[in-house]
Design an enzyme around this catalytic site. Sequence first.
Site, PDB file in Angstrom:
ATOM      1  N   HIS A 214      -8.221  -8.385   5.499  1.00  0.00           N
ATOM      2  CA  HIS A 214      -8.216  -8.269   4.041  1.00  0.00           C
ATOM      3  C   HIS A 214      -8.052  -9.614   3.356  1.00  0.00           C
ATOM      4  CE1 HIS A 214      -6.829  -3.817   4.601  1.00  0.00           C
ATOM      5  NE2 HIS A 214      -8.102  -3.997   4.858  1.00  0.00           N
TER       6      HIS A 214
ATOM      7  N   ARG B  62       0.823  -1.210   0.000  1.00  0.00           N
ATOM      8  CA  ARG B  62       0.000   0.000   0.000  1.00  0.00           C
ATOM      9  C   ARG B  62       0.859   1.263   0.000  1.00  0.00           C
ATOM     10  NH1 ARG B  62      -5.386  -1.983  -0.780  1.00  0.00           N
ATOM     11  NH2 ARG B  62      -4.958  -4.162  -0.441  1.00  0.00           N
TER      12      ARG B  62
END
Length: 246
Positions: A116, A34
């Site tokens: 996730h 990310r």
Amino acid sequence: MEIKKLTELIEKSNYITALTGAGISTLSGIPDFRGGNNPIWNRYPQDKVFNPLYFKESPQMFFDFLREILNKEYQPNIAHFFLKFLEEKKKLKAIITQNIDGLHKLAGSKNVYELHGSIFSSHCLKCGQAYNYEEFLKKLFKEKVVSCKCSGVIKPDIVFFGEMLPPEDLNMAIYNASHSDLMLVIGTSLVVQPAAFMPMYTLNNGGNIVLINRAETYIDDRAVLKFDDIEDVFKKLSEYYEIGEG
Ligand code: ZN
């Protein structure tokens, strides 16, 4: 010394949870997926590679990305192993993670809630057939677009943008965060929801927050202790408790 304070805090706590993000896995050589400044995103724009609609139309980019990331084997590191040790010691009750790399489970931790999802299991989007990691990897390096016998595309059970989180993992994460007397926040800057809100459940329970993260977070001023260097902290903790890796 700050580490001494941390060990004292661990000793007096009985319901510890760990909240982990990309920073704990970079020690294992996994790039911060990310992280905005990773050059990999020039080739694989995140808004495409984790986009369920884009994936449906042109799945190959996602698989090209995975082939590049998964072309070597990753192993859990000293931080993962220390958390497993704390669980065995009955101090740590849960790990809540944003990571999809499965390294906590690989290290032997049992109560891991993967907000996730994880690349360790996959499903065919057409017939629902489940595939384990080994089967998936074998196919990944043989097929451009990983497909099922039924010709459907196989997708790892990870959460793409806008997709629903695994409800069981989310519920258990909230349950544990709200029962914690100590939360170790490791390698996350607390910007992605719902993980970002987990420390608030612990604070509302009267619990303590310890931050182990280089970047600032929105709860820095509410943490009892803050450390920058993950590797350094877990080396010192492992020395203190006299444990080796594994
Ligand atoms: Zn199928």
